[in-house]
Write a protein that holds these residues in place. Structure first.
Motif, PDB file in Angstrom:
ATOM      1  N   LEU A 109      -7.972  13.752   4.409  1.00 56.66           N
ATOM      2  CA  LEU A 109      -7.176  12.758   3.695  1.00 56.66           C
ATOM      3  C   LEU A 109      -6.094  12.120   4.560  1.00 56.66           C
ATOM      4  CD1 LEU A 109      -6.629  14.635   0.307  1.00 56.66           C
ATOM      5  CD2 LEU A 109      -8.115  12.680   0.690  1.00 56.66           C
ATOM      6  N   MET A 110      -6.497  11.572   5.694  1.00 54.61           N
ATOM      7  CA  MET A 110      -5.513  10.944   6.560  1.00 54.61           C
ATOM      8  C   MET A 110      -5.890   9.480   6.793  1.00 54.61           C
ATOM      9  SD  MET A 110      -4.394  11.908  10.445  1.00 54.61           S
ATOM     10  CE  MET A 110      -3.760  13.525  10.121  1.00 54.61           C
TER      11      MET A 110
ATOM     12  N   ASN B  60      -3.758  12.402  -3.133  1.00 54.54           N
ATOM     13  CA  ASN B  60      -4.543  11.586  -2.221  1.00 54.54           C
ATOM     14  C   ASN B  60      -3.947  11.564  -0.815  1.00 54.54           C
ATOM     15  OD1 ASN B  60      -6.757  10.076  -1.568  1.00 54.54           O
ATOM     16  ND2 ASN B  60      -5.736   8.130  -1.961  1.00 54.54           N
ATOM     17  N   THR B  61      -3.307  12.638  -0.450  1.00 55.19           N
ATOM     18  CA  THR B  61      -2.832  12.789   0.915  1.00 55.19           C
ATOM     19  C   THR B  61      -2.726  14.281   1.201  1.00 55.19           C
ATOM     20  OG1 THR B  61      -1.080  12.330   2.489  1.00 55.19           O
ATOM     21  CG2 THR B  61      -0.388  12.698   0.228  1.00 55.19           C
ATOM     22  N   ALA B  62      -2.687  14.617   2.480  1.00 55.18           N
ATOM     23  CA  ALA B  62      -2.515  16.022   2.851  1.00 55.18           C
ATOM     24  C   ALA B  62      -1.223  16.180   3.650  1.00 55.18           C
ATOM     25  CB  ALA B  62      -3.722  16.505   3.656  1.00 55.18           C
ATOM     26  N   ARG B  63      -0.304  15.223   3.511  1.00 50.84           N
ATOM     27  CA  ARG B  63       0.961  15.326   4.242  1.00 50.84           C
ATOM     28  C   ARG B  63       1.741  16.536   3.754  1.00 50.84           C
ATOM     29  NH1 ARG B  63       4.524  10.328   5.685  1.00 50.84           N
ATOM     30  NH2 ARG B  63       5.528  12.139   6.591  1.00 50.84           N
TER      31      ARG B  63
ATOM     32  N   LEU C 171       4.735  17.488   3.836  1.00 51.86           N
ATOM     33  CA  LEU C 171       6.030  17.278   3.178  1.00 51.86           C
ATOM     34  C   LEU C 171       5.860  17.030   1.683  1.00 51.86           C
ATOM     35  CD1 LEU C 171       8.903  17.339   4.099  1.00 51.86           C
ATOM     36  CD2 LEU C 171       8.838  14.859   4.375  1.00 51.86           C
TER      37      LEU C 171
ATOM     38  N   LYS D  28      -4.052  18.208  -3.354  1.00 59.10           N
ATOM     39  CA  LYS D  28      -4.261  17.194  -2.316  1.00 59.10           C
ATOM     40  C   LYS D  28      -5.063  16.022  -2.870  1.00 59.10           C
ATOM     41  CE  LYS D  28      -5.323  20.417   0.777  1.00 59.10           C
ATOM     42  NZ  LYS D  28      -5.853  21.062   1.974  1.00 59.10           N
ATOM     43  N   ARG D  29      -6.069  16.349  -3.692  1.00 58.07           N
ATOM     44  CA  ARG D  29      -6.866  15.279  -4.297  1.00 58.07           C
ATOM     45  C   ARG D  29      -5.987  14.415  -5.203  1.00 58.07           C
ATOM     46  NH1 ARG D  29     -11.008  13.708  -1.640  1.00 58.07           N
ATOM     47  NH2 ARG D  29     -11.469  15.526  -0.401  1.00 58.07           N
TER      48      ARG D  29
ATOM     49  N   GLU E 221      -1.496   6.748   9.185  1.00 60.19           N
ATOM     50  CA  GLU E 221      -0.874   8.070   9.283  1.00 60.19           C
ATOM     51  C   GLU E 221      -1.171   8.694  10.648  1.00 60.19           C
ATOM     52  OE1 GLU E 221      -0.706  11.722   6.271  1.00 60.19           O
ATOM     53  OE2 GLU E 221      -1.924  10.072   5.559  1.00 60.19           O
TER      54      GLU E 221
ATOM     55  N   ARG F 229       1.264   4.367  -2.756  1.00 63.06           N
ATOM     56  CA  ARG F 229       1.221   5.786  -2.436  1.00 63.06           C
ATOM     57  C   ARG F 229       2.428   6.517  -3.010  1.00 63.06           C
ATOM     58  NH1 ARG F 229      -2.253   7.360   1.297  1.00 63.06           N
ATOM     59  NH2 ARG F 229      -3.632   5.647   1.815  1.00 63.06           N
TER      60      ARG F 229
ATOM     61  N   ASN G 214       2.297  18.772  10.060  1.00 67.28           N
ATOM     62  CA  ASN G 214       1.738  17.426   9.989  1.00 67.28           C
ATOM     63  C   ASN G 214       1.087  17.060  11.328  1.00 67.28           C
ATOM     64  OD1 ASN G 214       1.250  15.048   8.554  1.00 67.28           O
ATOM     65  ND2 ASN G 214       3.001  14.048   9.505  1.00 67.28           N
TER      66      ASN G 214
ATOM     67  N   GLU H 183       0.830  -1.196   0.000  1.00 68.02           N
ATOM     68  CA  GLU H 183       0.000   0.000   0.000  1.00 68.02           C
ATOM     69  C   GLU H 183       0.876   1.261   0.000  1.00 68.02           C
ATOM     70  OE1 GLU H 183      -3.365  -0.334  -0.248  1.00 68.02           O
ATOM     71  OE2 GLU H 183      -3.335   1.844  -0.444  1.00 68.02           O
ATOM     72  N   ALA H 184       1.939   1.197   0.820  1.00 72.61           N
ATOM     73  CA  ALA H 184       2.849   2.343   0.909  1.00 72.61           C
ATOM     74  C   ALA H 184       3.533   2.580  -0.436  1.00 72.61           C
ATOM     75  CB  ALA H 184       3.886   2.103   2.001  1.00 72.61           C
TER      76      ALA H 184
ATOM     77  N   ARG I 231      -2.357  18.482  12.135  1.00 74.55           N
ATOM     78  CA  ARG I 231      -3.549  18.009  11.419  1.00 74.55           C
ATOM     79  C   ARG I 231      -4.530  17.312  12.346  1.00 74.55           C
ATOM     80  NH1 ARG I 231      -1.117  14.300   7.160  1.00 74.55           N
ATOM     81  NH2 ARG I 231      -3.217  14.034   6.365  1.00 74.55           N
TER      82      ARG I 231
ATOM     83  N   PRO J 291     -10.306  24.227   4.628  1.00 80.15           N
ATOM     84  CA  PRO J 291      -9.765  24.304   3.270  1.00 80.15           C
ATOM     85  C   PRO J 291     -10.283  25.492   2.466  1.00 80.15           C
ATOM     86  CG  PRO J 291     -11.422  22.607   3.402  1.00 80.15           C
ATOM     87  CD  PRO J 291     -11.218  23.106   4.794  1.00 80.15           C
TER      88      PRO J 291
END
Lengths: 339, 367
Positions: free
Chosen positions: B92-93, A279-282, A284, A275-276, B97, A6, A222, A2-3, A225, A90
């Motif tokens: 989106l987490m 597919n993450t909002a990290r 970094l 972000k979409r 995470e 991503r 991060n 999975e990682a 969040r 947002p």
């Protein structure tokens, strides 16, 4: 596994953004009222040879303009992302919160006051004025946010602050002397035209510093969040962190306003799209992607602004609104559905 | 020796206004300490102050002999993790995470996870049995799952102390028990000190090594559950006017139906319990007998029945008891026989059923 997926997706998005950046840059160099063939552009850029007029068009007009739109677009999108982190919402952005308009007002004031005595105002003075205006507006919004717990009312307050500042700016512009108006009017509506290399240099330094600062904040961003309490329990100094977010986002949006005037919707639409896509909002991953995305978005919008109805040039905000506002509406609908 | 947490003379509250004062307690390493007390008494305020989310208004807290107020943020984060009631909806987490946030005090300046950090995240997810949740969206999982993810987040912070504010609210009974079992195991096996607040006093009694009773303004009592969970204590702590609390089983009962008894229930050895409950639900006052005072039926009957006719454990039914029971049977319109086990000590009680039959009031419960 999975990682890995991503990571692949991230790499793909960055590759796409880089390709889009290259493509829009190439289009921006080659498309314009004077047609210049790709071969000639290559000559002009690489060997600095060729026709002097055309060389000047490339080196003095198109290149600084496209680089500036890229830098400022990135700055605007990043500023939006920082503000969204700060408010945990947002829909926050420099334009809707009235911060851009505050900067616009102080810049207009400074220009009129200084241009009467001096012939030119340096980029640094303009940015300093815009920064002061941004901070003033943010300060006011933060004061309001103590009373207005609801984000929606805070946004409305921000929009009102924006209107007040814009009205004051219009007032000043109306009564400014003839010679100032020519400069002011184009700028106060937003445009990337007429950028000098000196301005590009100043913007690059300031925005580069802002980008670096944002990277250094990515770790606490991060942690933030999950909310303020969890961030504090992880060892984040909340006060310092929030102050840093505000200063950075104000600096970035002040740069944009000082050089190009107010530019709307980039700060909300681009972070959302990026972000979409990731597919993450990290932070970094989002920070560099948002910067690239903002650059591409603004370069493309600028291309449309100057070519769509050539020789008439559109305001940059006209174009960014046309593309940005629907994204914001779609985003709000989506959030409503996810509730 | 130094305690895991030692509080001396704390005052806690918001904006300089104390909510609870004079809080002092000492918690040993690996203990589970639960704050109980009515809503708004200040349990959360105490927990937030212990976690340094709120400034102490007075007094000191020492963690392992070191002053809480003077600990550097990063060191405190390595010693103490929290799970709060604050509900956030991060964008989106994934759950994984969210858990990995706990590694914050251990990662470098950009917060990039090392393979060791990843292994810790995996281990924490494993501990709370949430491995399969890893890639799910944090906003999309159920309350029970989210609570486990937040616990895993706290765990992978590798703390010595975990502070939890009402970790069982919103959970169904199965998830409550699962969560508390995980906490018990962590405390026993890893020596992690747990401080939390619970609404369920029955669960608090069963899981905690020490109990802090928070009664608004002051801490009413601090001690082991055996001392705290007496009927009188709980009654005064929660200001119970109706119903009853049973310290032996940790259960609570609704108030009994008062008034002229309408039914005499003949039972023993537990056969009366369902009948008592049925009568109570219908609001019918009843009497019960003849019950040895060590009988399960007696335990409930003394809270629900208007009167209980008793006998000594392992003794014989006395003349007085038999006479009283017969008198009561004469006074009520119905006698329900829930099943009476007859032995050497209560042969005389058979006379009760016969008397009821003779008066035409006898009903037999067959279940």
């Amino acid at each position: 596994m999975e990682a890995n997926r991503r990571r692949k997706r991230c790499a793909l998005v960055f590759a796409a953004l880089a390709a889009a950046l290259a493509l829009t840059a190439a289009l921006n160099v080659s498309v314009g009222s004077v047609a210049i063939s790709p071969a000639e552009i290559g000559d002009i850029l690489l060997r600095r040879s060729g026709d002097v007029t055309r060389s000047n068009i490339i080196w003095q007009i198109r290149l600084p303009r496209l680089i500036m739109s890229a830098i400022l677009g990135g700055a605007l999108a990043l500023s939006g992302f920082l503000l969204q982190t700060f408010f945990g919402n947002p829909i926050a952005g420099p334009f809707v919160l009235g911060i851009s308009s505050g900067a616009k007002l102080t810049v207009a004031l400074t220009m009129i006051l200084l241009l009467e005595r001096l012939r030119a105002v340096s980029s640094w003075t303009m940015v300093a004025a815009a920064f002061a205006g941004s901070l003033l507006c943010v300060g006011f919004i933060l004061l309001l946010s103590r009373r207005l717990r609801h984000m929606a009312s805070l946004l409305v307050a921000g929009i009102m602050v924006g209107y007040i500042c814009s009205a004051a700016t219009d007032f000043i512009v109306t009564f400014a002397s003839e010679s100032d108006i020519v400069n002011l009017r184009g700028w106060s509506l937003g445009s990337f035209s007429g950028m000098s290399w000196e301005q590009v240099g100043a913007a690059a330094v300031l925005v580069g510093a802002g980008l670096l600062g944002a990277f250094l904040l990515s770790k606490p961003m991060n942690a933030y969040r999950l909310g303020e309490s969890y961030a504090r329990s992880l060892g984040v100094n909340i006060r310092a962190f929030r102050a840093a977010l505000i200063i950075l986002s104000s600096l970035l949006s002040a740069c944009v306003t000082a050089f190009a005037g107010p530019v709307s919707f980039v700060g909300i639409a681009v972070p959302h799209l990026v972000k979409r896509a990731l597919n993450t909002a990290r932070p970094l991953a989002v920070i560099p992607a948002v910067f690239l995305g903002g650059a591409v978005f603004c370069m493309a919008c600028d291309l449309i602004a100057r070519t769509a109805f050539a020789p008439t040039e559109l305001n940059i905000s006209t174009v960014t609104s046309v593309f940005g506002a629907p994204v914001v509406i779609a985003m709000m609908l989506r959030r409503q559905r996810e509730r | 020796m130094s305690y895991a947490i030692q509080a001396r003379g704390l005052a806690v509250g918001y904006d300089g206004v104390p909510v609870v004062r004079d809080i002092s307690f000492a918690i040993e390493k690996g203990e589970i300490v639960t704050l109980i007390g009515p809503n708004g008494a200040g349990k959360s305020t105490i927990l937030k102050s212990l976690a340094r989310q709120l400034r102490l208004l007075a007094g000191t807290v020492e963690l392992d002999g070191r002053d809480l107020a003077a600990l550097p943020a990063r060191e405190l984060a390595r010693r103490m993790a929290v799970a709060l009631t604050e509900r956030t909806r991060p964008e989106l987490m994934t759950c994984r995470e969210a858990v990995s946030m706990g590694r914050y005090p251990y990662t470098g300046p950009l917060g990039v996870l090392s393979p060791e950090d990843e292994a810790q995240v995996d281990a924490a997810l494993e501990t709370v049995r949430a491995r399969d949740l890893g890639e799910r969206d944090f906003n999309a999982v159920s309350d029970g799952q989210r609570q486990r993810v937040l616990l895993a987040r706290a765990l992978c912070q590798q703390p010595e102390i975990i502070v939890l504010d009402e970790p069982t609210s919103f959970l169904d009974i199965r998830h409550k028990l699962e969560l508390l079992a995980i906490l018990r195991r962590m405390a026993r096996e890893e020596g992690i000190t747990v401080v939390m607040s619970l609404h369920e006093i029955d669960l608090a009694q069963k899981i905690s090594d020490k109990i802090v009773c928070v009664q608004g303004e002051t801490v009413a009592q601090f001690g082991p559950p055996e001392e705290v969970f007496t009927e009188a204590r709980i009654r005064s702590l929660y200001d119970l006017e109706q119903g009853a609390y049973d310290p032996a089983f940790g259960g609570v009962e609704l108030p009994r139906a008062e008034g002229e008894p309408q039914v005499f229930v003949l039972s023993n050895c537990g056969s009366g319990v369902p009948v008592y409950r049925r009568l109570q639900r219908r609001g019918l006052p009843f009497v019960a007998g003849i019950l040895p005072t060590n009988d399960v039926d007696y335990h409930l009957a003394r809270r629900l029945a208007v009167e209980v006719v008793t006998q000594e454990p392992f003794g014989e039914v006395s003349d007085a008891a038999l006479a009283r029971a017969l008198a009561l049977i004469g006074a009520v319109p119905r006698v329900i026989d829930a099943g009476v086990t007859i032995g050497p000590g209560n042969r005389r009680a058979q006379a009760l059923a016969e008397a009821a039959r003779a008066q035409g009031k006898y009903e037999r419960v067959t279940e």
